[in-house]
Write a protein that holds these residues in place. Sequence first.
Motif, PDB file in Angstrom:
ATOM      1  N   SER A 226     -12.789  -0.056  -0.650  1.00  0.00           N
ATOM      2  CA  SER A 226     -11.583   0.768  -0.764  1.00  0.00           C
ATOM      3  C   SER A 226     -11.891   2.204  -1.166  1.00  0.00           C
ATOM      4  CB  SER A 226     -10.633   0.147  -1.794  1.00  0.00           C
ATOM      5  OG  SER A 226     -10.314  -1.181  -1.463  1.00  0.00           O
ATOM      6  N   ASN A 227     -13.195   2.526  -1.250  1.00  0.00           N
ATOM      7  CA  ASN A 227     -13.648   3.883  -1.616  1.00  0.00           C
ATOM      8  C   ASN A 227     -13.236   4.280  -3.029  1.00  0.00           C
ATOM      9  OD1 ASN A 227     -14.807   4.246   0.948  1.00  0.00           O
ATOM     10  ND2 ASN A 227     -12.869   5.034   1.795  1.00  0.00           N
ATOM     11  N   ILE A 228     -13.182   3.295  -3.923  1.00  0.00           N
ATOM     12  CA  ILE A 228     -12.928   3.584  -5.338  1.00  0.00           C
ATOM     13  C   ILE A 228     -14.270   3.866  -6.000  1.00  0.00           C
ATOM     14  CG2 ILE A 228     -12.004   2.721  -7.521  1.00  0.00           C
ATOM     15  CD1 ILE A 228      -9.874   3.138  -5.426  1.00  0.00           C
ATOM     16  N   LYS A 229     -14.436   5.032  -6.589  1.00  0.00           N
ATOM     17  CA  LYS A 229     -15.697   5.400  -7.225  1.00  0.00           C
ATOM     18  C   LYS A 229     -15.964   4.523  -8.440  1.00  0.00           C
ATOM     19  CE  LYS A 229     -15.626  10.255  -5.756  1.00  0.00           C
ATOM     20  NZ  LYS A 229     -15.636  11.665  -6.209  1.00  0.00           N
TER      21      LYS A 229
ATOM     22  N   ILE B 240       4.895  -9.421  -8.537  1.00  0.00           N
ATOM     23  CA  ILE B 240       4.765  -8.151  -7.827  1.00  0.00           C
ATOM     24  C   ILE B 240       4.695  -8.459  -6.335  1.00  0.00           C
ATOM     25  CG2 ILE B 240       3.607  -6.927  -9.711  1.00  0.00           C
ATOM     26  CD1 ILE B 240       0.961  -7.415  -8.316  1.00  0.00           C
ATOM     27  N   ARG B 241       5.266  -7.558  -5.546  1.00  0.00           N
ATOM     28  CA  ARG B 241       5.260  -7.771  -4.097  1.00  0.00           C
ATOM     29  C   ARG B 241       3.834  -7.604  -3.558  1.00  0.00           C
ATOM     30  NH1 ARG B 241      10.050  -3.569  -2.906  1.00  0.00           N
ATOM     31  NH2 ARG B 241       8.920  -2.553  -4.598  1.00  0.00           N
ATOM     32  N   ARG B 242       3.445  -8.464  -2.627  1.00  0.00           N
ATOM     33  CA  ARG B 242       2.080  -8.468  -2.135  1.00  0.00           C
ATOM     34  C   ARG B 242       1.908  -7.703  -0.815  1.00  0.00           C
ATOM     35  NH1 ARG B 242      -0.420 -11.969  -5.875  1.00  0.00           N
ATOM     36  NH2 ARG B 242       1.209 -12.203  -7.439  1.00  0.00           N
ATOM     37  N   ASP B 243       3.004  -7.250  -0.244  1.00  0.00           N
ATOM     38  CA  ASP B 243       2.912  -6.469   0.986  1.00  0.00           C
ATOM     39  C   ASP B 243       2.205  -5.147   0.697  1.00  0.00           C
ATOM     40  OD1 ASP B 243       3.980  -4.371   2.975  1.00  0.00           O
ATOM     41  OD2 ASP B 243       4.581  -6.281   3.877  1.00  0.00           O
ATOM     42  N   PRO B 244       1.276  -4.720   1.569  1.00  0.00           N
ATOM     43  CA  PRO B 244       0.549  -3.455   1.335  1.00  0.00           C
ATOM     44  C   PRO B 244       1.451  -2.253   1.099  1.00  0.00           C
ATOM     45  CG  PRO B 244      -0.497  -4.681   3.102  1.00  0.00           C
ATOM     46  CD  PRO B 244       0.758  -5.419   2.773  1.00  0.00           C
ATOM     47  N   GLU B 245       2.649  -2.292   1.644  1.00  0.00           N
ATOM     48  CA  GLU B 245       3.571  -1.148   1.475  1.00  0.00           C
ATOM     49  C   GLU B 245       4.053  -1.022   0.038  1.00  0.00           C
ATOM     50  OE1 GLU B 245       7.880   0.449   3.239  1.00  0.00           O
ATOM     51  OE2 GLU B 245       6.914  -1.346   4.091  1.00  0.00           O
TER      52      GLU B 245
ATOM     53  N   ASN C  28      -3.940   5.145  -1.459  1.00  0.00           N
ATOM     54  CA  ASN C  28      -5.161   4.556  -0.911  1.00  0.00           C
ATOM     55  C   ASN C  28      -4.802   3.333  -0.065  1.00  0.00           C
ATOM     56  OD1 ASN C  28      -7.599   3.113  -0.513  1.00  0.00           O
ATOM     57  ND2 ASN C  28      -8.480   4.018  -2.347  1.00  0.00           N
ATOM     58  N   ASN C  29      -4.728   3.529   1.257  1.00  0.00           N
ATOM     59  CA  ASN C  29      -4.319   2.459   2.159  1.00  0.00           C
ATOM     60  C   ASN C  29      -5.322   1.303   2.185  1.00  0.00           C
ATOM     61  OD1 ASN C  29      -1.950   3.787   2.921  1.00  0.00           O
ATOM     62  ND2 ASN C  29      -3.016   4.943   4.529  1.00  0.00           N
ATOM     63  N   LYS C  30      -6.608   1.640   2.039  1.00  0.00           N
ATOM     64  CA  LYS C  30      -7.625   0.581   2.040  1.00  0.00           C
ATOM     65  C   LYS C  30      -7.445  -0.316   0.812  1.00  0.00           C
ATOM     66  CE  LYS C  30     -11.184   2.986   4.695  1.00  0.00           C
ATOM     67  NZ  LYS C  30     -12.591   3.492   4.707  1.00  0.00           N
ATOM     68  N   LEU C  31      -7.159   0.295  -0.322  1.00  0.00           N
ATOM     69  CA  LEU C  31      -6.925  -0.505  -1.522  1.00  0.00           C
ATOM     70  C   LEU C  31      -5.657  -1.329  -1.380  1.00  0.00           C
ATOM     71  CD1 LEU C  31      -7.687  -1.290  -4.415  1.00  0.00           C
ATOM     72  CD2 LEU C  31      -6.397   0.696  -5.215  1.00  0.00           C
ATOM     73  N   ALA C  32      -4.631  -0.759  -0.764  1.00  0.00           N
ATOM     74  CA  ALA C  32      -3.368  -1.484  -0.587  1.00  0.00           C
ATOM     75  C   ALA C  32      -3.587  -2.778   0.181  1.00  0.00           C
ATOM     76  CB  ALA C  32      -2.360  -0.602   0.131  1.00  0.00           C
ATOM     77  N   SER C  33      -4.489  -2.750   1.179  1.00  0.00           N
ATOM     78  CA  SER C  33      -4.732  -3.958   1.973  1.00  0.00           C
ATOM     79  C   SER C  33      -5.620  -4.957   1.254  1.00  0.00           C
ATOM     80  CB  SER C  33      -5.360  -3.572   3.315  1.00  0.00           C
ATOM     81  OG  SER C  33      -6.658  -3.024   3.121  1.00  0.00           O
ATOM     82  N   ARG C  34      -6.359  -4.514   0.253  1.00  0.00           N
ATOM     83  CA  ARG C  34      -7.280  -5.418  -0.461  1.00  0.00           C
ATOM     84  C   ARG C  34      -6.756  -5.830  -1.838  1.00  0.00           C
ATOM     85  NH1 ARG C  34      -9.935  -2.151   2.874  1.00  0.00           N
ATOM     86  NH2 ARG C  34     -11.808  -2.928   3.963  1.00  0.00           N
TER      87      ARG C  34
END
Length: 803
Positions: free
Chosen positions: A192-195, A217-222, A254-260
């Motif tokens: 997710s490109n988190i340093k 908590i809602r699990r949808d990436p949005e 961070n969209n990559k983090l949202a999906s993971r």
Amino acid sequence: MASASSKRASERRSEHLLNDLLDTQGWNRKRPPVGDVLFQHEYRAFPQLASVLAKSSKRGKGAGVPEAILLDRQTEEPMAVIEAKARASELDLAVEEAQSYAAAFIKDGFHPLAIGLAGADDSDFELRVNKWNGSLWVPITYEGQPINWIPTRDDLVRVASPATTNELRPTVPPPEVLAERAEEINRLLRESNIKDEFRPAVVAAIMLALWQSQGNIRRDPEFILKDINYSCKEAFIKAGKPKLASSIKVPEANNKLASRARRIAAILERLNVTVLTAEHDYLGQLYETFFRYTGGNTIGQYFTPRHIARFMTDIVQAGKDDIVLDPACGTGGFLVACMDRMLREHNMSREHMVAVVASQLIGFESEPVTAALCVANMILRGDGSTGIYQADAFSSRDFKKGFADIALMNPPFPHKKTDTAAEDFVDLALNGLKRNGKLAVILPTSILVKKDKGAWRERILKNNTLVASIQLPDELFQPYASATTSIIFLEKGVPHSSSRKSVFVRLHHDGWVLRKGTRVQRASEPNQIPAATDSVVNKQPVAGFSGLASINGKDEWAVGAYIPSAPPEDDEVKSAVDVLLRRMASFYARYAVEVVQQRRAVSAHEIAVKPYKEMLTSQRKKNSSALPAKPGTVGGSFEIFYGMKELHSREGIADGDSLVISPTESYNGCYGWLDFPSLIQAPFVTVAQTGSIGESFVQLEDCAVNDDCLVLLPRSGVDEVDLVIAAASLHAEKWRFTYGRKLTPARIADFALPSSQSLREWVEDRLARTKQIIEASLSAYDDAIRPDRTGSDTVREKDAVVR
């Protein structure tokens, strides 16, 4: 066809979910006797189980095949039966069928639990665990609510019997499970490109949000990242720390983090984050484990291992009514250790612990992210406000004088002259204590021995008592730091009496070992923590491990000065002998040509060889004769001298044929070959005073010795085997010395030497074998000439090149 394909995919996801739940609780999914689990038809290899299941099914009639059976691998008795369904709505059916299988085993005299699992999604599944109480099936509960996790093996043992309670509290997963989960989380954050430096805060934010929302908590990436930040902020507001809420959060863009994040949340939920109460420090354990996988010291601090923090609370005897202070609290490890001790010693209720968190645990941390992590740690231990301040304790108005009963601390060690000195933190902690308050603090051992710290030590003792000094394992803070450290235990407000005996302990083994750069706990490793606790609390001296001594003024506090020497164990000596002889052999293999050249030069009288005492002044011999020389000690077997002053520096000395020994640990202490006119007659032992402090070698070759080494000349009756044993024993005592505490003749003269005949025979055999290796190394140069010690003539020796 599409429907069948979809059903198979759903079943595979359900199987994956079950495997994940079993892994999280430490179940080995291999078949017994290696593992603990039988899946579906695997039970047929176990006649006793097959016989029972042949008479049972999902509806109680005919043969049946449960999804899995959890087995005691030793007795092969079923501990739990699991039935799984692909849809979350089918929980009741899964439980009913699991109970049907379990009932068949109960009729046969066993007591398995029935576990129903329904669902195929990480975040959308239901799980129930029921037991037969003798008349009906009842749920296993936690605080009155049915649990939603598969119990560990030990938990199953505790609740299986009908006569035991149905209440089960979450168990911290095994370290290897935590490590696996931390590694997976770290991979997801890396993707997710988190340093590195932001990963601990991201994990803590997700963990706290799950706990605060009870998993809602809602699990949808949005929506998932927004919900995490909202719930995390709510937790800080509820705890009265709204300013810290922005310090730990997830980046919503961070969209990559949202999906993971969905998978990260699922991992944390498997670890029971949503059901935490004051008795389980999951955040601390997960965070410490996770921290190892983020590249080390990512937020500028080294964290005290929890077993050491627990040890420190035990030696100060922290009580349930004590106010505890940590002026440099980091993520709160010491405060949590105090909570754990209170719970362990006093069986406190959750309500009482919440009150303790709010009013009796006081911590200061200036770094905002670390302070927020500490507050989160306290929130997860209770549900009220916390006594954690994001502030510099040196200047904070919230820091009060004389209010605490106990102070526990591992202050940041200074790396620059502008950094706050560790001694200043000690002064600050003492300032916060009441009279007779207790302070346990981790300090660099250099502070305890350096002369320029003597005035500070003297000042401390004018107003306080040194109760104990405990040297910690050298590798304790690896891989993050390699500093040698000690725990100092002080009692405030009671001037140190010269008649008071302080306790000194060397905690060499703590049950952990360094593996691949990381310290891990091993049951096979010795653990001296209980013995160390006993030595401090009950003032128990044990030779080689602990001692009692009176100190005054500027005296050093290092434990090496006060623990009586004991002969090292034979196994320890053998291990050191093995290393010693291999280094000796490596010297001859590496320098075979040079050894032969030196012998030729000696034979030709180009290099002089003399007994060392013939080279020494009367004063140096007098100094040596004044040393203790008790039988069975180093001083009783050797005359001890400093090395040759002429070799303090090699400046102006050209390369040549004379062997020079210096404080190095390679090649038997060989520094090199210089143009030096005189050598000390071998054999003798050399010991490094600086450089590789305490490295000891047997010198069978005539050589010159740098004055940063000591020269141990054997007394009458001491042979080469004794030299090897002595060098190995000195190696075992090297822990007593650091760059601040030098190795001197007076400090080693009383070291005890082992006297076992079996050890001596073993060393004699190993030495003989090593000499054979040496002879083989020199055989290509077997025309070496060696001086005859009995006169001025020379002899040629082809068959015996080693004395």
